[in-house]
Design an enzyme around this catalytic site. Structure first.
Site, mmCIF file in Angstrom:
data_model
loop_
_atom_site.group_PDB
_atom_site.id
_atom_site.type_symbol
_atom_site.label_atom_id
_atom_site.label_comp_id
_atom_site.label_asym_id
_atom_site.label_seq_id
_atom_site.Cartn_x
_atom_site.Cartn_y
_atom_site.Cartn_z
ATOM 1 N N HIS A 306 0.858 -1.190 0.000
ATOM 2 C CA HIS A 306 0.000 0.000 0.000
ATOM 3 C C HIS A 306 0.893 1.239 0.000
ATOM 4 C CE1 HIS A 306 -3.139 2.842 1.201
ATOM 5 N NE2 HIS A 306 -3.987 1.901 0.828
ATOM 6 N N ASP A 363 -7.918 -5.228 -0.053
ATOM 7 C CA ASP A 363 -8.416 -6.087 -1.148
ATOM 8 C C ASP A 363 -8.044 -7.549 -0.985
ATOM 9 O OD1 ASP A 363 -7.652 -3.243 -2.932
ATOM 10 O OD2 ASP A 363 -9.662 -4.109 -2.916
#
Ligand code: SDX
Length: 428
Positions: A306, A363
């Site tokens: 991320h 996700d």
């Protein structure tokens, strides 16, 4: 009191720049006078260290894995709130009173219908069109139907457009899916809540009544809460950039849908499930980890890493726990969950992932829950878009209500040809 300025020295020039302090998080160097005073731009590909705006909506601390919506920790909202209440919070800045929530819910419920002509619009797509293509196009087309919400200077029109987008996104998303499988489109049922209404539009068939499962609705409501907003992520920044030109809210949110579709962003949940399916068995996890570390392979562990979180994504923790609970309650044994757990365990022990601070993101586990809820894989990113509509419209309204807004127009480092003379065709 720390010095409110920083001094930059470039060659023979020094310039003092003010620091901009927020209510929490890193302070920012205001470089708006830098070019005028030094002739230099700044260079920050991907805007990794660049604040594009001031916002009061969402705060993230990537080092500590903290996520706050209007100051409320995501863990508390996940535990105690609902998606529609979170949408109100993001939009209005405060948790609603009972009367405010009733009024908001009534307003959203009574804007869920889509214009009948949109059904013809959807029929224009080939049956195997990806639902994100249909959603993006349909949302952009809303400006053709709702001329009464195109004056972005009018706060009432801005708010009505926001309510319409929040209300119609599930209707259009479900209609896109039903069209792609050849089922008749279902109209929204006002007697149902936001999530049950969506599930009814998705799965109810003429031949038999749909039995709504509270476990499914509760899990989906949680996923919508966790995906509702996330500061200046790529799709929200896109909505703000399009909004900064004065474009209407439907065009701005359609641009956000397009940005979300990429596998590096919201498209990752669909890509994770495809990756887990391709890995197939826990015994293949080691090879997948090695491929992900090999730059030549072009393979990445989808659902890992991320830009901001250099620690666990707090949303991933919550979804991971929910995964076990939902599969247990629905009596589902999904071998892909075993693969995901093994992959996470192996990656978190691997030096490459530790050094690169790559952790599972929002996700990584969401696709496994969506699969358990019978959401088709190609609808995963559509689910993300339904939830993120709450954040997109909150940011779109905030940028128009915050004074001093300007059109977004970054500069560049030009690396192309220097000036040269045109050469006639017969001389080349
Ligand atoms: C979302 O911004 C947001 O908030 C987004 C989001 C939201 O709610 O809006 O949180 C939702 O988009 C989550 C991210 C979903 N995407 C994926 O899961 C796709 C896989 N992840 C990567 O593509 C990547 O981690 C990103 C896109 C998420 C972040 O990209 P960055 O910050 O630009 O990092 P990078 O691509 O520059 O990678 C840094 C290093 C590189 O190695 P080096 O060249 O420095 O040696 O880490 C490596 C990368 O090769 N790396 C990975 C990796 N992610 C980064 N290596 C293997 N597998 C990965 N997943």
């Amino acid at each position: 009191m720390p010095n409110p300025n920083v001094t930059l020295t470039a060659a023979d020039r020094s310039v003092t720049l003010p620091l901009v302090e927020g209510s929490q998080g890193p302070s920012c160097v205001d470089i708006s006078s830098l070019y005028r005073e030094t002739g230099h731009f700044t260079f920050d590909p991907g805007f990794a260290a660049t604040a594009s705006c001031k916002s009061a909506i969402t705060f993230i601390d990537g080092e500590k894995g903290v996520l706050l919506y209007r100051g409320y920790p995501i863990e508390q909202l996940a535990e105690r709130s609902s998606f529609l209440e979170v949408a109100y919070l993001l939009l209005e800045g405060e948790l609603p009173t009972e009367a405010e929530m009733t009024k908001f819910e009534h307003s959203v419920t009574h804007h869920t219908m889509m214009h009948e002509s949109l059904k013809n619009f959807l029929r224009g797509f080939h049956y195997d069109a990806h639902p994100m293509a249909m959603l993006c196009a349909s949302i952009a087309s809303l400006s053709a139907f709702y001329h009464d919400t195109l004056d972005i200077q009018d706060p009432d029109q801005r708010r009505l457009a926001a309510i319409r987008l929040l209300a119609k996104m599930p209707t259009i998303a479900a209609a896109s899916y039903r069209y792609s499988i050849g089922w008749p489109i279902r109209y929204p049922r006002n007697s149902l809540g936001y999530v049950d209404r969506f599930l009814h539009m998705m799965f109810e068939v003429p031949s038999e009544p749909l039995e709504l499962n509270p476990v499914v609705a509760e899990a989906l409501d949680l996923l919508f809460i966790l995906h509702a907003d996330h500061e200046q992520n790529a799709s929200t920044s896109t909505v703000r950039l399009v909004g900064s030109t004065g474009a209407n809210p439907y065009a701005s949110v359609a641009a956000g849908i397009a940005a979300l579709w990429g596998p590096a962003h919201g498209g990752a949940n669909e890509a994770v499930l495809k990756m887990l399916t391709e890995i197939g068995d826990a015994k293949n996890v080691g090879r997948a980890i090695e491929r992900a570390k090999d730059k030549q392979s072009g393979f990445r562990l989808m659902g890992f890493g991320h830009r901001v979180y250099k620690n666990f994504d707090p949303r991933a923790r919550i979804i991971r726990a929910k995964c076990h609970e939902v599969l247990h309650k629905l009596g589902i044994h999904d071998p892909l969950l075993e693969v995901a757990l093994k992959l996470e365990e192996a990656a978190l022990k691997d030096d490459y992932f530790i050094e690169h601070k790559l952790y599972p993101n929002v996700d990584f586990y969401s696709g496994i829950i969506y699969k358990a809820l019978r959401i088709p894989t190609e609808m995963f990113t559509v689910m993300f878009a339904i939830a993120r509509t709450a954040g997109w419209i909150a940011h779109w309204i905030e940028q128009h209500e915050m004074p001093g807004g300007r059109i977004g127009r970054p500069r560049q480092v030009y690396v192309g040809a220097t000036p040269r003379e045109y050469v006639a065709l017969d001389k080349r």
